[in-house]
Design a protein around this motif. Structure first.
Motif, PDB file in Angstrom:
ATOM      1  N   PHE A 113      28.187  50.585  71.260  1.00 35.34           N
ATOM      2  CA  PHE A 113      27.754  50.446  69.876  1.00 35.34           C
ATOM      3  C   PHE A 113      28.502  49.301  69.183  1.00 35.34           C
ATOM      4  N   SER A 114      29.791  49.165  69.494  1.00 28.07           N
ATOM      5  CA  SER A 114      30.602  48.171  68.787  1.00 28.07           C
ATOM      6  C   SER A 114      30.115  46.756  69.072  1.00 28.07           C
ATOM      7  N   GLU A 115      29.808  46.443  70.349  1.00 26.72           N
ATOM      8  CA  GLU A 115      29.343  45.102  70.687  1.00 26.72           C
ATOM      9  C   GLU A 115      27.995  44.816  70.037  1.00 26.72           C
ATOM     10  N   GLN A 116      27.087  45.792  70.093  1.00 30.04           N
ATOM     11  CA  GLN A 116      25.791  45.609  69.448  1.00 30.04           C
ATOM     12  C   GLN A 116      25.947  45.486  67.933  1.00 30.04           C
ATOM     13  N   GLY A 117      26.887  46.260  67.353  1.00 20.83           N
ATOM     14  CA  GLY A 117      27.109  46.197  65.910  1.00 20.83           C
ATOM     15  C   GLY A 117      27.597  44.827  65.464  1.00 20.83           C
ATOM     16  N   ARG A 118      28.535  44.251  66.232  1.00 20.93           N
ATOM     17  CA  ARG A 118      29.029  42.907  65.878  1.00 20.93           C
ATOM     18  C   ARG A 118      27.911  41.874  65.961  1.00 20.93           C
ATOM     19  N   ALA A 119      27.075  41.990  67.012  1.00 14.86           N
ATOM     20  CA  ALA A 119      25.971  41.039  67.148  1.00 14.86           C
ATOM     21  C   ALA A 119      24.951  41.214  66.031  1.00 14.86           C
ATOM     22  N   TYR A 120      24.679  42.464  65.634  1.00 14.48           N
ATOM     23  CA  TYR A 120      23.725  42.738  64.557  1.00 14.48           C
ATOM     24  C   TYR A 120      24.225  42.127  63.245  1.00 14.48           C
ATOM     25  N   GLN A 121      25.521  42.320  62.955  1.00 18.50           N
ATOM     26  CA  GLN A 121      26.086  41.778  61.715  1.00 18.50           C
ATOM     27  C   GLN A 121      26.082  40.248  61.754  1.00 18.50           C
ATOM     28  N   THR A 122      26.468  39.670  62.889  1.00 18.15           N
ATOM     29  CA  THR A 122      26.471  38.207  63.006  1.00 18.15           C
ATOM     30  C   THR A 122      25.069  37.643  62.791  1.00 18.15           C
ATOM     31  N   ALA A 123      24.066  38.297  63.377  1.00 15.49           N
ATOM     32  CA  ALA A 123      22.688  37.818  63.209  1.00 15.49           C
ATOM     33  C   ALA A 123      22.287  37.819  61.741  1.00 15.49           C
ATOM     34  N   ALA A 124      22.597  38.904  61.024  1.00 18.31           N
ATOM     35  CA  ALA A 124      22.225  38.982  59.611  1.00 18.31           C
ATOM     36  C   ALA A 124      22.952  37.929  58.783  1.00 18.31           C
ATOM     37  N   VAL A 125      24.269  37.755  59.031  1.00 12.98           N
ATOM     38  CA  VAL A 125      25.057  36.773  58.269  1.00 12.98           C
ATOM     39  C   VAL A 125      24.542  35.357  58.526  1.00 12.98           C
ATOM     40  N   LYS A 126      24.241  35.028  59.778  1.00 15.63           N
ATOM     41  CA  LYS A 126      23.797  33.672  60.099  1.00 15.63           C
ATOM     42  C   LYS A 126      22.366  33.420  59.627  1.00 15.63           C
ATOM     43  N   LEU A 127      21.541  34.458  59.607  1.00 18.46           N
ATOM     44  CA  LEU A 127      20.193  34.296  59.037  1.00 18.46           C
ATOM     45  C   LEU A 127      20.280  33.944  57.552  1.00 18.46           C
ATOM     46  N   ALA A 128      21.163  34.666  56.837  1.00 21.56           N
ATOM     47  CA  ALA A 128      21.334  34.382  55.413  1.00 21.56           C
ATOM     48  C   ALA A 128      21.937  32.995  55.202  1.00 21.56           C
ATOM     49  N   ARG A 129      22.899  32.635  56.047  1.00 19.91           N
ATOM     50  CA  ARG A 129      23.522  31.313  55.920  1.00 19.91           C
ATOM     51  C   ARG A 129      22.512  30.208  56.201  1.00 19.91           C
ATOM     52  N   PHE A 130      21.646  30.435  57.175  1.00 20.22           N
ATOM     53  CA  PHE A 130      20.598  29.454  57.445  1.00 20.22           C
ATOM     54  C   PHE A 130      19.700  29.268  56.228  1.00 20.22           C
ATOM     55  N   ALA A 131      19.324  30.371  55.576  1.00 24.14           N
ATOM     56  CA  ALA A 131      18.457  30.263  54.395  1.00 24.14           C
ATOM     57  C   ALA A 131      19.141  29.459  53.291  1.00 24.14           C
ATOM     58  N   ASP A 132      20.469  29.690  53.105  1.00 21.39           N
ATOM     59  CA  ASP A 132      21.200  28.932  52.079  1.00 21.39           C
ATOM     60  C   ASP A 132      21.225  27.442  52.403  1.00 21.39           C
ATOM     61  N   LEU A 133      21.488  27.091  53.652  1.00 18.93           N
ATOM     62  CA  LEU A 133      21.538  25.677  54.040  1.00 18.93           C
ATOM     63  C   LEU A 133      20.158  25.023  53.909  1.00 18.93           C
ATOM     64  N   ALA A 134      19.122  25.760  54.289  1.00 17.51           N
ATOM     65  CA  ALA A 134      17.768  25.206  54.153  1.00 17.51           C
ATOM     66  C   ALA A 134      17.435  24.961  52.688  1.00 17.51           C
TER      67      ALA A 134
END
Length: 671
Positions: free
Chosen positions: A518-539
């Protein structure tokens, strides 16, 4: 011509923008469907983590398996093993696959070829490659021999014949071999001895895997070695058709394969061999030794083997057969004479005549003889209808809508994950053709069991199943909940629709847990959400700054958004989620910077101060966009690999003793 593919974790894969677990070497021109299939059979389960004192005991999967690639059955040699930790500190693995062309297959067989050591790789030197062809395939042959390795490991060389017999059978039922970890180094020589008993023309039909965990259902693998103590070993022991190398066993039903393995029978292995079947085994103290009529390899004379001739029979055996044949013929003649005499006697008596012409009158008639009709021989009971077995992959997918809702909140690394994170999936049980009047009908199910005692299904209820995609489709099904969900599934509910045959699984996971996968999947899930939001800000920043650019440069940025990410922030996040990170943002941002520079150099007009500031900001945003792209791709790769769970076999029963369907399930939590 052979081809090859190497799969491991790398900071940069062969495909541009790939990162994490990916292909780092492949033969030039390998079709994409072949690459995808070989990547799919690269899964590996570590028994011990890299920092464990027993990490070196992690099994190595050496395999010859056959897969269907575009309607063509292809032989694949594989080596999949633990590979320490990767560049990010995560547990790593390495998988090397080689496809063999039929014209290259050595007569000695696949296990012999793997044992040569020059075909399969065990390391990667860090350089991505596309060689023109696969490894060179050595040629070689080997004669059948006494299975001395089987004798030393299992106590009876005949077990090598049991394995050879299983390979020769046309059915797809696997034969499991349970082994202790301290014997894993001998598995390849065991299967090689069994393959050597087969005719050369049949040896490449032998499929096997020395660590048979997570084998996809569409991959042909007949002999499956599994370490003792694993879930696969427990399943194998309950399945019945297994050899347990951790116990002393005896072969209770022998065959000519078994006798050949022991060295009792010599002869041409190309002729069909009658099977004595592989039934039960029982524990004994020591296997009875059998004197061999074969010579060992050390005693064999040098030079080519003698021509194969029909085996000669001992003279005593020939004379015995001749005596039996004469006795049978004499008995047959005697029976014919007795039958004729009986017929003559009955006919004379019924006609009122003396038995012999000229003799006295027949005796006075006696009381009628009560001739009881012969008792009809009891007909054997009809053979039981075999229970259908269907191995299925049940994949539970993350809810994309939930990730979208989390990403648009602009989370950071400290933002709590949504709880719980939802995954859903289903798989349909295929109907069994009704070839007989009493074919089992799964709709008669009253009980189910997987790993425990049979239990009743839950009461019928209406279940609304919502798609995990970024749409609002939903379907209402009448379902019954399966009880006693196995422990590895955690907070997962599994339902069965009696009408459609669907198995539906719904998992609500706490990915913030620090335990297990669960921990590895949780870190990847959080990273995906943070980077998706960061991509939207940069765009948004690039689009905002481009408003200050001159028209010729503004055309470049407008084309970037028009072709890749039309719309605003949420629409752009949706686009990335749909593509699961598949779009190459690094390449796109690099091209945007190059196009802006080219336009600027070709223009004769100098930029104003505010235009220069806007261009500098856009170039900086493009650089950050490339970094965000790499981290987003790595996060999606972890979510896509997910976590595979082996559970006990699921059985549908009409009563506690009547099994209607057996369903070995592979359950996969994945993107």
């Amino acid at each position: 011509m052979s081809t090859e593919l190497l799969y491991t974790s790398a900071p940069q894969g062969l495909r541009h923008g790939s990162r994490g677990f990916c292909t780092v070497l492949t033969t030039a021109g390998m079709p994409i469907n072949v690459i995808g299939k070989l990547e799919a059979i690269s899964s590996y389960r570590h028994l011990f983590p890299p920092d464990s004192s027993r990490a070196s005991e992690n099994p190595v999967s050496l395999a010859h398996q056959r897969v269907n690639l575009g309607g063509q059955i292809v032989s694949v040699l594989s080596r999949v093993a633990a590979y320490g930790t990767d560049y990010s500190g995560r547990t790593n693995k390495i998988a090397h696959h080689v496809t063999i062309d039929p014209s290259e297959m050595p007569a000695a067989g696949p296990a012999w070829l793997i044992g040569q050591g020059s075909v399969l790789r065990s390391e990667w030197l860090g350089q991505c490659e596309t060689p023109a062809s696969g490894p060179e395939i050595p040629r070689g042959d080997q004669p059948p021999r006494i299975c001395t390795s089987w004798k030393s490991v299992a106590g009876d060389a005949g077990w090598g014949g049991v394995v050879a017999e299983a390979i020769s059978q046309p059915d797809a039922t696997p034969l499991w071999v349970i082994y202790p970890l301290n014997q894993q180094g001998r598995l390849l020589e065991l299967i090689d001895e069994s393959i050597a008993l087969l005719p050369a023309s049949q040896r490449w039909r032998a499929t096997f895997n020395t660590f048979a965990a997570n084998i996809p259902p569409d991959v042909e693998c007949k002999i499956r070695f599994v370490p003792v103590g694993t879930e696969e070993a427990r399943f194998a022991a309950s399945a019945g058709k297994s050899i347990d190398l951790t116990k002393h066993q005896s072969i209770t039903t022998a065959s000519q394969w078994v006798e050949r393995a022991r060295g009792v029978i010599r002869g041409e292995t190309g002729t069909p061999i009658a099977s004595g079947g592989f039934n039960a085994v029982q524990e004994v103290d020591v296997a009875t030794p059998v004197e061999s009529s074969w010579s060992s390899d050390d005693d064999a004379p040098p030079g080519p083997p003698p021509p194969i001739e029909p085996p000669s029979l001992p003279m005593d055996l020939i004379r015995g057969r001749e005596r039996r044949r004469k006795l049978v013929m004499a008995g047959s003649v005697l029976m014919v004479i007795i039958g004729l005499m009986a017929t003559w006697t009955v006919a004379r008596l019924m006609a009122g005549l003396p038995i012999l012409p000229g003799s006295g009158p027949p005796p006075a008639p006696q009381m009628p003889i009560d001739i009881t009709p012969p008792i009809e021989e009891e007909k054997p009971a009809p053979a039981p209808v075999p229970v259908p077995i269907e191995t299925l992959d049940l994949v539970l997918h993350y809810d994309k809508k939930q990730l979208l809702e989390f990403a648009v909140q602009h989370p950071d690394g400290e933002t709590p994950l949504p709880g719980p994170v939802s995954l859903r999936g289903y798989v349909r049980l295929k109907p069994i053709p009704d070839d007989t009047d009493n074919a089992p009908d799964i709709k008669r199910t009253k009980l189910v069991v997987w790993g425990g005692s049979p239990q009743s299904l839950g009461a019928a209820e209406e279940l609304v199943v919502v798609t995990t995609q970024l749409t609002e489709r939903a379907q209402t099904l009448t379902v019954e909940q399966l009880p006693s969900v196995p422990e590895p599934l955690g907070p997962t509910k599994v339902y069965w629709s009696r009408q459609t045959g669907d198995l539906i699984a719904i998992a609500d996971l706490d990915l913030s847990s620090e335990n297990g996968w669960f921990s590895e999947q949780g870190r990847a899930y959080q990273t995906a959400a943070v980077k998706l939001a960061r991509f939207a800000d940069l765009a948004d920043s690039i689009e905002r700054e481009s408003a200050a650019l001159p028209p010729n440069l503004k055309e470049v940025t407008e084309a970037f958004f028009r072709h890749l990410f039309p719309g605003k922030a949420q629409a752009r996040i949706e686009s990335l989620i749909r593509r699961a990170g598949g779009v190459d943002l690094s390449e796109a941002s690099t091209k945007l910077k190059a196009s802006l520079r080219s336009k600027l150099e070709s223009s004769n007009k100098a930029l104003k101060k505010d235009q220069q500031a806007a261009l500098v900001q856009i170039v900086d945003d493009c650089g950050q966009l490339a970094q965000v792209a790499a981290e987003l791709h790595a996060a999606f790769a972890v979510l896509a690999e997910g976590h595979r769970v082996e559970v006990p076999e699921l059985k549908f029963l009409e009563s506690e003793t009547v099994v209607l369907r057996r369903v070995p399930l592979h359950i996969h939590f994945s993107w």
